[in-house]
Design an enzyme around this catalytic site. Structure first.
Site, short mmCIF file in Angstrom:
data_model
loop_
_atom_site.label_atom_id
_atom_site.label_comp_id
_atom_site.label_asym_id
_atom_site.label_seq_id
_atom_site.Cartn_x
_atom_site.Cartn_y
_atom_site.Cartn_z
N GLY A 706 0.80 -1.22 0.00
CA GLY A 706 0.00 0.00 0.00
C GLY A 706 0.83 1.26 0.00
N PRO A 743 5.26 -4.56 -1.00
CG PRO A 743 7.10 -3.22 -1.47
CD PRO A 743 6.66 -4.37 -0.61
N GLY A 744 3.76 -3.61 -4.14
CA GLY A 744 3.67 -3.98 -5.55
C GLY A 744 3.75 -2.70 -6.38
NE ARG A 745 -0.70 2.94 -6.87
CZ ARG A 745 -0.85 3.29 -8.13
NH1 ARG A 745 -0.89 2.36 -9.07
NH2 ARG A 745 -0.97 4.53 -8.48
NE ARG A 781 -4.60 1.55 -11.11
CZ ARG A 781 -4.45 2.74 -10.58
NH1 ARG A 781 -4.08 3.77 -11.32
NH2 ARG A 781 -4.66 2.93 -9.30
CE1 TYR A 785 -9.91 -0.63 -8.53
CE2 TYR A 785 -7.83 0.08 -9.46
CZ TYR A 785 -8.61 -0.90 -8.90
OH TYR A 785 -8.07 -2.12 -8.68
CB CYS A 812 -18.07 -0.74 -28.47
SG CYS A 812 -17.63 -0.42 -30.17
CD GLU A 813 -18.34 -1.31 -22.08
OE1 GLU A 813 -18.89 -0.52 -21.29
OE2 GLU A 813 -18.73 -2.47 -22.28
CE1 TYR A 841 -2.51 -4.78 -8.69
CE2 TYR A 841 -1.44 -2.72 -8.08
CZ TYR A 841 -1.77 -4.03 -7.80
OH TYR A 841 -1.35 -4.60 -6.63
#
Ligand code: ASP
Ligand code: MG
Length: 862
Positions: A706, A743-745, A781, A785, A812-813, A841
Site C-alpha cells: 500500500g 509492496p507492488g505498486r 484503471r 476506479y 465500444c464502452e 495494474y
C-alpha cells in the site's frame, strides 16, 4: 463601518499543511513583507502542524486507557523535523508548552478520566507549539512579529452545554474596539487559530478545522480589510479534485454560495468561517500557499452575476438519516409539528427534510460534532409512538450547489438517468434555490459525484466564475519541483517516440526507475524482508530485476507461483509468500507441496479441511478493523472487507490451528493502497503485535504493502526515511519480530508508461476528443476506479497545453476514457500520447475485450 481610526489590517490564516512544509516559510515571510509594504497591519492566524491535533487526540485516548503512548515524542519529532528543515533549533518558548502537555496527560493517566475542559487544554497545545516555532523563525528572518496567546484576544460567548462550550465554542462577531486598541501598536501579530478562552479564562477550542473560524472572528472583530485563507489547494473547486479529475477552480463566489459549498461538505473552508466575514462584507480570499502566483477564489457579495449557474457538486460523508413512516400522516394536521417537537426537545438540529403522503425523512445536522448513539436511541424512542422509525447511519449527501438551481434542472434531463442508477434515500431541494441534495449509501457517493459533475458542468457558458481545471493548474510548469521529482520520461521523450516507430501502442518500463524504487525499499533499515506483490506487474523482465535484487515474491495464485518457479527454478522457497483469498482447498495443498509460505485468512478452511493444515506452518492474515486507501474498491480492511480474519475470530483461529498442530509463524495485514502517511505501517504493526498474543509461535509481522505513489504534481510523496523512523519505534517495542513489507505498486507504477498513437480527433470548440489506438483493454484503471493518470502529448511537449480534451480509446464502452478534461495542445493523428504512472495494474489487468489485443510490453534500457 469606520476603519479610519487605525491602520487597515489584513488577516492571513495559514493551514496545517501550509505551515508544515518548510519550503513555504520563505513564501510566507515574503507575503507578510508585501502586505506591510502595502501599508497594512498584519494578523497571522496559525494552525497546528499537520497531524498534530490528531496526535493530541490520540494521546488523550491513550492516557485514558492508562497507556504511556509515544504521542508527545511524535509531536516533538514533527516540530524538530520542521525546525531542522528550516535550519533552526526548537525555541525555548516551546518547552513550557510541552511540559504542560506531559503533566496534563500524566494527570489523565492517573485518574483514567478526561473532561471536555481538559481535552480543550490538551488540543490547544498543537497551535501553541507551532506558532512558537514560526515566531522564532520569522524573527530570525527580520520580521518584527509579536506572538500573542489567542486566549487573551478571543473570548467566547457563554454557552450552557458543556461539550459545546469547551470543544465547539463560538464567539460573537461584533466589532471589538478594545481588541483593536490592544493590538494597535503591533505591526505584525502572530496568534493561534482554533483556540480561545471563555469568560472565566478557561481554554476552549472552536471545533475541528476551527482555525478558519478563528481567522474569520479576528477579521470581524478587527474590521479587517480582507481575510486571506492560505491553504494547500488553489481555492474552492467545482468538485473535490481528488474525486473528479475535471474539477474546475471557482474564481468568484458570493458568500451565500461559499457557505452552501462549505456546509454541503466542501473540504476547503470550515462552514462557520463564512458568516463573520459576510456580516461585515469582508472579502475572503482562498489561496494556495505553495503558489502565491495563482489567484485563488474570491468570496464577496459582489460577484456581478445574476444568471442561473451550477457552481459545484459536493459530497458530505457520515450523514445520519431518520425516517418516520405513518399511515396516520395522511390528511392529518399536526403530524409534522409533533415530529419536529421531538427533535426540539431532544435538542437535535435537523439538516435536510423530505416528506411524502405518509412518511418524513430527515438528516441530522451534525456539522459541529457527530450525533452520538445515545442521542439517536433517545430520538428513536421518542419518535416511535408517531410511526415506524428507521435509522440509517453512514450515508453520503451529494449536493448540486449553484444559483437558481430550479431553472437549471429543467434542462438537465440526463441527470435523472444517473439518479436511476442509485438508491436515493432522500431528495431535497433547498428553499433558497441554492442546492439540490440527494442522500445515498456512502459506497455510491463517489461514483455519483463523478457522474454528476460532468453532467451538470457540461455546456456551462464561459463566465467569470469557472477557472481552469485542477490539471490545468498543475500543468503550468512552475510547479514545486521538490514535491514531485521530474518524471523520467520527460527527459527521454525522443527515445520513447523512437520506440514507438513500429507500434501503435506500447507499455514501456524504465529499468532505472524500478531499480531506484527497489533500492529505496532496501534502504529501510528496520525492514527484514521485502516481497514484491507480483500481481501489480508480472512481466518477466520486472520479475528478473526483483529477483536479482534479492527481494521475495508475493503470489496470490498457484499460477503466479508457477511463473516464479519456472523463471527461477532454484529460488529458495522461503522467498515465495502465497496469500490466496477465498480459494479452493487444492490451492492450499499446492502451496504446501511447493513448500512456499502459505497465508490463511479465514477460519473456514481450518474447519472444513483440517487435514490440509495438519503439522504445517502458516501465516495468518488479520483484519485490523480499519481501512485506509484512495478508493472504496481498494480499501481492503474494515467490517465489509472480504480479507482477513476479524479480531473476534482470532481465538477461534488459534484453537483450530492448535487442534491440528498447525503452527502460526507470522501475522499479516494489509490496510489498503495509496497510503502516504508514513506512520501507517507502524500502526498496522502495533495491531499485529496485539493480535500476536494469540499466537506464541509468531516470528514475523508482515505489514503488507500500500506504499503510496504520487499521481499528480502536488501529491504527498511517501517519505521513506520517516517510514523507517516510525518502524524503528515499532522494532524497539517488539524486537522479537522480523518486519516484512510486500509492496507492488510502489515498485513499478512510476516506471511504466503507456504510449498510444492518436488515430482520430473530433470537435473544435469546448469539448474535444482525441482517440488513441488503445483504451480500457490496455489500461482499465480510469474506468474501474476513476483513477487519475497524467496524460501528455509526447510529440508536442514544447507546445503549451491549451484545450480541455477527452482522451478516449477504441473500445465500444462509454467508460473507455483514459482521461477527461485534460489540457493538451491541439493533437493530430499520428501524435504519440503518453499516459503516465501506468506500470502497476496496467498490463496486469489488460484484456482482449472487443477482440483488440492490449499494448505490448517492453523494458526500456537507457
Ligand atoms: N488544528 C485544528 C484541527 O486540526 C484546527 C485547524 O487546523 O483548523 O482541527
Ligand atoms: Mg482546514
Amino acid at each position: 463601518m469606520n476603519k479610519a481610526t487605525s491602520a487597515a489590517l489584513t488577516v492571513l490564516k495559514f493551514g496545517g499543511t501550509s505551515v508544515t512544509n518548510a519550503e513555504n516559510w520563505p513564501r510566507i515571510a515574503q507575503l507578510i513583507h508585501q502586505r506591510r509594504a502595502d501599508g497594512l497591519q498584519v494578523l497571522v492566524v496559525h494552525s497546528a502542524l499537520r497531524g498534530v491535533t490528531d496526535l493530541l487526540q490520540g494521546s488523550l485516548n491513550a492516557a485514558v486507557d492508562g497507556q504511556i503512548g509515544g504521542h508527545v515524542d511524535d509531536i516533538r519529532q514533527l516540530h524538530e523535523q520542521l525546525a531542522n528543515a528550516l535550519g533552526i533549533e526548537l525555541p525555548p518558548s516551546m518547552t513550557p508548552v510541552l511540559a504542560e502537555l506531559e503533566q496534563l496527560l500524566a494527570g489523565i493517566r492517573l485518574i483514567r478520566e478526561v473532561t471536555p475542559k481538559i481535552t480543550a487544554r490538551v488540543l490547544a497545545c498543537g497551535e501553541l507549539l507551532s506558532s512558537r516555532l514560526s515566531e522564532h523563525w520569522l524573527q530570525q528572518h527580520g520580521l518584527d512579529v509579536t506572538w500573542r496567546d489567542a486566549r487573551e484576544l478571543l473570548v467566547t460567548v457563554a454557552e450552557r452545554r458543556e461539550l459545546r462550550h469547551y470543544l465547539n465554542a463560538s464567539c460573537d462577531t461584533d466589532e471589538d474596539v478594545q481588541l483593536r486598541a490592544q493590538l494597535a501598536d503591533e505591526p505584525i501579530v502572530l496568534t493561534q487559530g482554533f483556540i480561545a478562552a471563555d469568560a472565566a479564562g478557561d481554554t476552549v477550542v472552536l471545533g475541528r478545522g476551527g482555525s478558519d473560524t478563528s481567522a474569520a472572528y479576528f477579521a470581524a472583530k478587527m474590521q479587517a480589510q480582507q481575510l486571506e485563507i492560505w491553504t494547500d489547494v488553489p481555492g474552492l473547486f467545482s468538485a473535490d479534485p481528488n474525486v473528479v479529475s475535471g474539477a474546475r477552480q471557482l474564481k468568484n463566489l458570493h458568500y451565500s454560495e461559499a457557505q452552501e459549498i462549505a456546509s454541503a461538505g466542501g473540504q476547503v473552508l470550515h462552514p462557520r468561517s463564512i458568516g463573520p466575514a459576510w456580516r461585515w462584507s469582508i472579502p475572503v480570499h482562498v489561496r494556495w500557499t505553495s503558489r502565491p502566483d495563482i489567484r485563488g477564489t474570491l468570496i464577496s457579495d459582489t460577484t456581478g452575476e445574476t444568471e442561473p449557474q451550477v457552481k459545484a457538486v459536493v459530497m458530505r460523508q457520515g450523514v445520519t438519516l431518520i425516517s418516520i413512516e405513518s399511515v396516520s400522516m395522511w390528511q392529518q394536521s399536526g403530524f409534522l409539528a409533533r415530529v419536529f417537537h421531538v427533535f426540539g426537545t431532544q435538542r437535535v438540529s435537523v439538516g435536510l427534510v423530505s416528506t411524502s403522503e405518509s412518511s418524513i425523512t430527515v438528516s441530522l445536522d451534525d456539522l459541529d460534532a457527530p450525533v452520538d448513539t445515545t442521542t439517536i436511541d433517545g430520538l428513536r424512542e421518542a419518535l416511535s409512538p408517531l410511526g415506524h422509525v428507521q435509522v440509517l447511519r453512514d450515508c453520503a449527501a451529494v449536493s448540486i450547489v449553484g444559483r437558481k438551481i430550479r431553472t437549471i434542472l429543467s434542462g438537465l434531463g440526463p441527470l435523472f438517468e444517473i439518479f436511476a442508477e442509485h438508491k436515493l434515500h432522500l431528495l431535497s431541494q433547498a428553499a433558497n434555490d441554492l442546492n439540490l441534495t440527494v442522500v445515498v449509501d456512502t459506497a455510491q457517493g463517489f461514483r455519483l459525484v463523478q457522474q454528476l459533475h460532468p453532467a451538470v458542468m457540461a455546456n456551462q457558458p464561459t463566465n467569470q466564475t469557472l477557472g481552469p481545471s485542477w490539471e490545468a493548474l498543475q500543468d503550468t510548469n512552475t510547479i514545486d519541483k521538490a514535491v514531485v521529482p521530474e518524471a523520467w520520461w520527460r527527459a527521454n521523450a525522443q527515445a520513447l517516440i523512437s520506440a514507438m516507430r513500429s507500434h501503435e501502442s506500447l507499455y514501456l518500463y524504465d529499468r532505472i526507475t524500478i531499480e531506484a524504487r527497489i533500492a529505496g525499499l532496501q534502504s529501510l533499515s528496520q525492514v527484514d524482508r521485502v516481497f514484491y506483490a507480483m500481481k501489480a506487474n508480472p512481466h518477466a523482465s520486472i520479475l528478473q530485476l526483483v529477483h536479482d535484487a534479492g527481494l521475495g515474491f508475493e503470489c496470490v495464485s498457484p499460477q503466479e507461483i508457477d511463473a516464479v518457479l519456472s523463471q527461477f527454478p532454484d529460488i529458495e522457497r522461503e522467498r515465495i509468500l502465497f496469500t490466496p483469498n477465498f480459494c479452493a482447498q487444492s490451492d492450499y495443498q499446492y502451496g504446501f507441496e511447493q513448500a512456499v509460505r502459505v497465508t490463511l485468512d479465514n477460519v473456514f478452511p481450518l474447519q472444513a479441511w483440517p487435514e490440509t493444515f495438519a503439522n504445517q506452518s502458516v501465516m495468518v492474515r488479520v483484519d485490523p478493523g480499519q481501512g485506509r486507501g484512495h478508493h472504496e474498491h481498494v480499501r481492503t480492511a474494515g467490517i465489509h472487507s472480504k480479507f482477513g480474519v476479524p479480531q473476534f475470530e482470532l481465538s477461534r483461529f488459534a484453537e483450530l490451528t492448535d487442534a491440528v498442530s498447525c503452527s502460526v509463524v507470522g501475522i499479516h495485514a494489509h490496510t489498503g493502497s495509496g497510503v502516504t502517511q508514513s506512520d501507517n505501517w507502524r500502526l498496522v504493526g502495533q495491531a499485529l503485535a496485539d493480535a500476536a498474543s494469540y499466537f506464541p509461535n509468531a516470528r514475523y509481522l508482515d505489514l503488507g504493502g500500500g506504499l503510496g505513489v504520487p499521481e499528480k504534481p502536488g501529491d504527498t510523496v511517501l517519505d521513506l526515511r520517516q517510514l523507517d523512523q516510525s518502524l524503528l519505534s515499532l522494532k524497539q517495542q517488539y524486537p522479537q519480530y522480523e518486519i516484512w513489507l510486500e509492496p507492488g505498486r510502489f515498485v513499478v507504477a512510476e516506471a511504466g508508461v503507456l504510449l498510444a498513437r492518436v488515430t482520430q480527433t473530433k470537435g473544435k470548440g469546448d469539448v474535444r476528443y482525441v482517440g488513441v489506438a488503445t483504451g480500457m483493454n490496455s489500461l482499465i484503471r480510469p474506468a474501474l476506479y476513476g483513477a487519475f493518470h497524467e496524460i501528455v502529448n509526447l510529440s508536442r511537449l514544447s507546445e503549451p497545453p491549451a484545450y480541455p480534451t477527452n482522451v478516449v480509446g477504441p473500445i465500444c464502452e462509454t467508460g473507455d476514457k483514459l482521461g477527461t478534461d485534460r489540457l493538451l495542445p491541439a493533437c493530430q493523428a499520428g501524435d504519440v500520447i503518453l499516459i503516465a504512472n501506468a506500470g502497476a495494474y496496467g498490463a496486469a489487468m489488460a484484456s482482449h475485450y472487443n477482440g483488440r489485443p492490449p499494448a505490448r510490453e517492453m523494458l526500456l534500457e537507457r
